[in-house]
Design an enzyme around this catalytic site. Structure first.
Site, PDB file in Angstrom:
ATOM      1  N   GLU A  44      40.316  34.907  49.238  1.00  0.00           N
ATOM      2  CA  GLU A  44      40.500  34.598  50.657  1.00  0.00           C
ATOM      3  C   GLU A  44      40.589  33.088  50.892  1.00  0.00           C
ATOM      4  O   GLU A  44      39.807  32.309  50.352  1.00  0.00           O
ATOM      5  CB  GLU A  44      39.339  35.166  51.486  1.00  0.00           C
TER       6      GLU A  44
ATOM      7  N   CYS B 246      32.747  41.567  55.161  1.00  0.00           N
ATOM      8  CA  CYS B 246      33.187  40.585  54.168  1.00  0.00           C
ATOM      9  C   CYS B 246      33.499  39.251  54.842  1.00  0.00           C
ATOM     10  O   CYS B 246      33.043  38.193  54.399  1.00  0.00           O
ATOM     11  CB  CYS B 246      34.379  41.111  53.385  1.00  0.00           C
TER      12      CYS B 246
ATOM     13  N   HIS C 164      38.253  39.569  47.289  1.00  0.00           N
ATOM     14  CA  HIS C 164      38.353  40.995  47.612  1.00  0.00           C
ATOM     15  C   HIS C 164      38.972  41.712  46.422  1.00  0.00           C
ATOM     16  O   HIS C 164      40.037  41.311  45.934  1.00  0.00           O
ATOM     17  CB  HIS C 164      39.253  41.203  48.847  1.00  0.00           C
TER      18      HIS C 164
HETATM   19  N1  PCA Z   1      34.077  45.467  51.950  1.00  0.00           N
HETATM   20  C1  PCA Z   1      33.960  45.384  53.385  1.00  0.00           C
HETATM   21  C2  PCA Z   1      32.492  45.132  53.645  1.00  0.00           C
HETATM   22  C3  PCA Z   1      31.801  45.404  52.363  1.00  0.00           C
HETATM   23  C4  PCA Z   1      32.858  45.502  51.360  1.00  0.00           C
HETATM   24  O1  PCA Z   1      32.685  45.625  50.139  1.00  0.00           O
HETATM   25  C5  PCA Z   1      34.902  44.381  54.018  1.00  0.00           C
HETATM   26  O2  PCA Z   1      35.996  44.157  53.482  1.00  0.00           O
HETATM   27  O3  PCA Z   1      34.584  43.800  55.053  1.00  0.00           O
END
Ligand code: PCA
Length: 213
Positions: A78, A141, A165
């Site tokens: 990100e 996240c 991610h």
């Molecule tokens: N993914 C979620 C919250 C926890 C996770 O592993 C997200 O992308 O916000």
């Protein structure tokens, strides 16, 4: 050097969160750098409080947060975290804030400070689908990425922070048969590659001292 890396507990309808499994499978040391692991609850407030407590306990040089982005077709890192809680589903404690600020007096966004493009380049060189992402969403996240950047900006300005991610793992494929997935081993390997880039930044124009985006 110390790197703190976080994963998340499962949330929503998923019994597994690959970020938890991939983070816990990492070694405790990579190339002489201590790897400190923490698993965060998918609960507004509690997740960032646990992460901040770990930062205060260990004083890492870098914080790498990791979460599941089911449905994405590769690894993503990100670029930015925004000052918005707008949850598409309730968190694990039933909170579902809509259009709320994470830090009412905080800036609208933080640019995250890991060597994003070098990490994407290294992932691709290893054969993994990967890209730089311009949105971490508006759920936990993004919340943790923003809260961590805000906390460190105010208290540990030299600390680098960022967010990775990862897609579903193949262990979730029975529940998500159509979705892209990577094996648990590959997800752990991908995190290891990212950590090695952070430990030894070598990508031209982008080091831990300055991110060119
Ligand atoms: N993914 C979620 C919250 C926890 C996770 O592993 C997200 O992308 O916000």
């Amino acid at each position: 050097m110390k790197i703190l890396i976080s994963g998340f507990e499962p949330f929503g309808n998923d019994a597994i969160n690959p970020s938890q499994d991939a983070v816990l499978a990492l070694p405790d040391e990579i190339e002489g750098t201590s790897i400190i692991k923490v698993i965060l609850p998918v609960v507004r407030g509690e997740a960032s409080d646990r992460l901040k407590a770990k930062i205060l306990e260990h004083h890492p040089n870098v914080v790498v947060c990791v979460g599941q982005a089911g449905g994405r077709t590769g690894l993503t890192i990100e670029r930015v975290a925004i000052n918005v809680d707008d949850y598409p589903i309730p968190d694990n404690a039933g909170h579902q804030p809509l259009d709320e600020a994470i830090a009412p007096l905080g800036p609208a966004a933080y640019l995250l400070t890991l060597p994003n493009k070098a990490i994407v380049t290294a992932w691709k060189a290893a054969g993994y689908p990967a890209s730089l992402s311009n949105t971490a969403g508006t759920f936990l996240c993004n919340h943790v990425a923003y809260a961590c950047a805000h906390f460190t900006a105010n208290h540990f300005p030299n600390l680098k922070t960022g967010f990775i991610h990862i897609p579903y793992s193949t262990s979730q494929s029975p529940d998500h048969p159509e979705a892209f997935a990577m094996t648990p081993n590959d997800l752990t390997e991908a995190l290891t590659i990212a950590l090695k880039v952070i430990i030894n930044p070598s990508h031209p124009g982008q080091t831990l001292e300055g991110t060119v985006c």
